[in-house]
Each structure stands twice: as C-alpha cells, then as structure tokens.
Scaffold this motif. Structure first.
Motif, short mmCIF file in Angstrom:
data_model
loop_
_atom_site.label_atom_id
_atom_site.label_comp_id
_atom_site.label_asym_id
_atom_site.label_seq_id
_atom_site.Cartn_x
_atom_site.Cartn_y
_atom_site.Cartn_z
N UNK A 1 0.84 -1.20 0.00
CA UNK A 1 0.00 0.00 0.00
C UNK A 1 0.87 1.25 0.00
N UNK A 2 0.43 2.24 -0.75
CA UNK A 2 1.14 3.52 -0.78
C UNK A 2 1.01 4.22 0.57
N UNK B 1 -12.72 9.54 7.86
CA UNK B 1 -12.61 8.09 7.71
C UNK B 1 -12.85 7.61 6.29
N UNK B 2 -13.51 8.44 5.49
CA UNK B 2 -13.77 8.07 4.09
C UNK B 2 -13.68 9.34 3.25
N UNK B 3 -13.46 9.21 1.95
CA UNK B 3 -13.26 10.38 1.10
C UNK B 3 -14.35 11.43 1.22
N UNK B 4 -15.60 11.00 1.27
CA UNK B 4 -16.71 11.96 1.32
C UNK B 4 -16.73 12.76 2.62
N UNK B 5 -16.02 12.29 3.64
CA UNK B 5 -15.93 13.04 4.89
C UNK B 5 -15.20 14.36 4.71
N UNK B 6 -14.50 14.50 3.58
CA UNK B 6 -13.78 15.75 3.31
C UNK B 6 -14.70 16.85 2.78
N UNK B 7 -15.93 16.49 2.38
CA UNK B 7 -16.87 17.50 1.90
C UNK B 7 -17.17 18.50 3.02
N UNK B 8 -17.07 19.76 2.68
CA UNK B 8 -17.31 20.82 3.64
C UNK B 8 -16.14 21.07 4.57
N UNK B 9 -15.03 20.39 4.32
CA UNK B 9 -13.84 20.52 5.19
C UNK B 9 -12.70 21.23 4.49
N UNK B 10 -11.78 21.70 5.29
CA UNK B 10 -10.55 22.31 4.77
C UNK B 10 -9.43 21.28 4.86
N UNK B 11 -8.78 21.02 3.73
CA UNK B 11 -7.72 20.02 3.66
C UNK B 11 -6.41 20.69 3.27
N UNK C 1 -4.38 11.42 16.69
CA UNK C 1 -4.75 11.66 15.29
C UNK C 1 -5.32 10.39 14.66
N UNK C 2 -6.04 10.59 13.57
CA UNK C 2 -6.59 9.48 12.78
C UNK C 2 -6.01 9.60 11.37
N UNK C 3 -5.93 8.49 10.66
CA UNK C 3 -5.40 8.51 9.30
C UNK C 3 -6.30 7.72 8.36
N UNK C 4 -6.40 8.18 7.13
CA UNK C 4 -7.14 7.49 6.08
C UNK C 4 -6.18 7.28 4.91
N UNK C 5 -5.78 6.04 4.67
CA UNK C 5 -4.86 5.74 3.58
C UNK C 5 -5.54 5.94 2.23
N UNK C 6 -4.86 6.60 1.32
CA UNK C 6 -5.38 6.75 -0.03
C UNK C 6 -5.54 5.37 -0.68
N UNK C 7 -4.62 4.45 -0.35
CA UNK C 7 -4.66 3.11 -0.94
C UNK C 7 -5.91 2.34 -0.56
N UNK C 8 -6.50 2.68 0.58
CA UNK C 8 -7.71 1.98 1.04
C UNK C 8 -8.99 2.62 0.51
#
Length: 367
Positions: free
Chosen positions: A145-146, A159-169, A231-238
């Motif tokens: 995994x990357x 925890x998932x990509x859509x959780x970034x909606x409405x967020x600042x990254x 902290x929590x992490x969400x791998x792009x590979x997952x």
C-alpha cells in the motif's frame, strides 16, 4: 525523550522527501535520457559476473543498493540483512547502501548509469522514466500500500473520502499531482472541498486551521503522536488509490544476464525484512544508532515508523505468496491508478515479477 526540535526536523524531512519524489516523477526521465550512459562503477561493476567459491556457492562480488531517501528506518530490512550477514551468505562480498535526499540524483539515473545495481523507488517515478525510454523494470514491491494518507484529529476523524466534503484540507504544493489524481480516482466533487495551500509542519491541523492534512502515514502522524496529539489517518490506498511503493527497480539487461544475482539479493532482503516485521525495534535501533547516525533520529520515533511500515508491507496476499510479490490484480489496479496521473503503460512494460516468483518457488520456506 524526543525533543520538539527533533520532531520538527522529522516533519520537515518529510517535506523534502515528497518534494523530491514529485520532482523525480516530473524530471527523472529527462535526466535519465539526457546524455550517454556512464561506464559501470562501484557495486554494479564488481558484481557483473559470478564465480564459484570454495564451498561451491556463487560469489557475486560487491552489491550497490540505491536507497530512495536518507538512511532512516525506511530501509530497516536492508540494514538487518547487512548487519546479520544475509547478503554475504547469499554470495556478496560487500554491500554499499547509497543514501538519497533532495539533492541526490534520481534513483533511476543511478541504475541506468550502473552506479547502482538496484534502486528503491515507486511505480510513478519508474513509470515516468520508462515512458521516456529508460530500460527499467520493477521486480518487486516492499509496500503493498502507498504511504500517502489524509490525517485528521481523532476527535473529528476523516474516515472516508466523502468526509472531506465541507472541510478544509491542507495540501502541499509538492503533492498537488497526487491530490489531483486521487480526486479523479475517487470521483470526488472537488468543489465541495476547500483545499488549503500549506507547508509540511502539521501544526495548523492541531490548531484547527484545517480539518485534514495530506501526509505520509509513517511520518507526520507519528510526529504529532510523540507530542501528545491523538490523530486518525485514512490511507489513499484503502479509498480508491491503490499503488504499491518502495519498489525494486533494475535494468532490463540485469534481468537478462544476472538473474541468479537478483534472486540472491531478493532472498537477503526477504530475510532482513522478515526479521524487522517480527521485531520493529530491531531496524529502528540500527537506523538511529548505526546507519543513520548523525541524522538526529531517535529509536522511539523510528520504532513507530517501523511498525507502520510493517502494516504497509504485510497483506493477505503476501502472507500467501511472500513479501515483495504483487498479484496480477494489484498490478492492474496500479496501472489504472497511474493513468489518473497521465501514465499509460502495460504490465509487461513496467513490471517483471518472474524473479520474485522463482525465489519462492525454489525456496517456499521464505514465505
């Protein structure tokens, strides 16, 4: 105890690494093909032929391995293979580990010019060089995994990509290409995400300036954990961006003419990495106190990275087929991911996994 200065140094070391990787992707092929090949030197020259030893086993001479970054725990398996004599057991008289860094030549250049026999790299970087005509192949991958991830505070996890909606990254300039490819791969609506240009020190995440942070799962998250942050992490590979990493890159003619040498090298690496997976502190201690001595590394922080590395390396497939193997399905997923970044290559053009398959076929006990 790790000082805040050391932690900050590690954060900024990660900065240089990702900028270096992206620069390698963009410029590597041009550097590789910009002039005539140099004559073989160092480990590549002395290991160009194998002769029988008194015990009947082959002697491959010196081995030169080009690392993709500074001598931190990222290369723990190689340190263990060297310190425990696994390379010499396989017929190498000496091993030279060439460190990388932001001012170093691209890894692929060192292989093409025969300064190194093998280089640790990544599919996007090697693929970019191959697309420009470099005679290179990937023969195995340490990371299934990357390591790229989106880091967030544990109290408000992404925890998932859509959780970034409405967020600042927070996304660094050096990571723009990966971010753009990830958006395409996941089908996200980028207009629903506020991308904030940042540097690499993750302090703004802890202050609430941003909600998510683009990083390596092995680096900044551990930097913050050692400072007491959860902290929590969400791998792009997952989450839609599968791409192996820490890949072994070699010349095509090495595959054609020095197959036994490459198998000997891989056997030593397998033994070294298996030892590190069994005891993550082993490679961490070697990195901090021996191979990376003087870099300001600490065994405590390096051990955290080492544990994270093991999780990237071990999968259900590697448990079945062995470390460094890449299944045909994962190869196809990688090629699809590379297309999102503008690289359209066939499996045969970029990968040759027959050598690692032979290693395990000849010695199943290595699995």
């Amino acid at each position: 105890m790790t000082s805040s200065t050391n932690s900050d140094d590690r954060a900024f070391a990660a900065t240089d690494r990702r900028l270096f990787l992206r620069r390698g992707l963009q410029l590597g092929g041009a550097v590789l093909l910009g002039g005539p090949l140099l004559a073989a030197c160092g480990g590549s020259d002395s290991s160009s032929s194998a002769s029988p030893t008194s015990s009947g086993s082959k002697s491959f001479g010196e081995l030169t391995l080009r690392l993709s970054w500074i001598k931190n725990v990222e290369f723990a398996g190689s340190y263990i293979a060297d310190s425990k004599g696994y390379y010499t057991d396989e017929g190498f008289s000496k091993v030279t580990l060439i460190g990388g860094g932001p001012s170093a030549t691209p890894m692929e250049t060192d292989v093409v010019t025969k300064k190194a026999l093998v280089a640790i790299s990544a599919p996007d970087i090697t693929g970019s060089a191959v697309a420009k005509g470099a005679p290179l192949k990937i023969i195995g991958a340490q990371y299934q995994k990357n390591p790229f991830c989106i880091m967030s505070m544990a109290k408000a996890p992404i925890a998932k990509p859509q959780d970034m909606y409405g967020k600042k990254i927070g996304v660094q300039a050096g990571n723009e290409s990966v971010w753009a490819a990830y958006i395409k791969a996941t089908g996200l609506d980028e207009s629903k995400i506020t991308k904030v240009p940042v540097q690499f020190d993750p302090l703004p995440l802890t202050q609430g300036t941003v909600d998510g942070w683009f990083s390596f799962v092995t680096n900044e998250p551990n930097t913050l954990r050692l400072k007491g942050f959860k902290v929590a992490t969400m791998l792009l590979a997952d989450t839609g961006y599968p791409l192996v990493s820490e890949t072994y890159c070699v010349r095509q003619d090495t595959i054609d003419k020095q197959r036994d040498l490459l198998k000997a090298f891989l056997r030593a690496e397998i033994k070294g990495w298996k030892a590190n997976i069994a005891d993550p502190a082993l490679g961490a201690k070697l990195a901090a106190e021996t191979y990376g001595k003087g870099l300001g590394l600490t065994t405590k922080e390096q051990t955290l990275e080492s544990k994270d590395e093991s999780e990237l390396m071990v999968s259900a497939d590697t448990k079945k087929h062995g470390l460094f193997t890449i299944t045909p399905e994962l190869v196809e997923e990688n090629l699809k991911t590379l297309k999102y970044g503008g690289l359209d290559l066939s499996a045969a053009k970029l990968f040759d996994l027959s050598i690692i398959e032979e290693v395990y076929k000849e010695d199943p006990s290595l699995i």
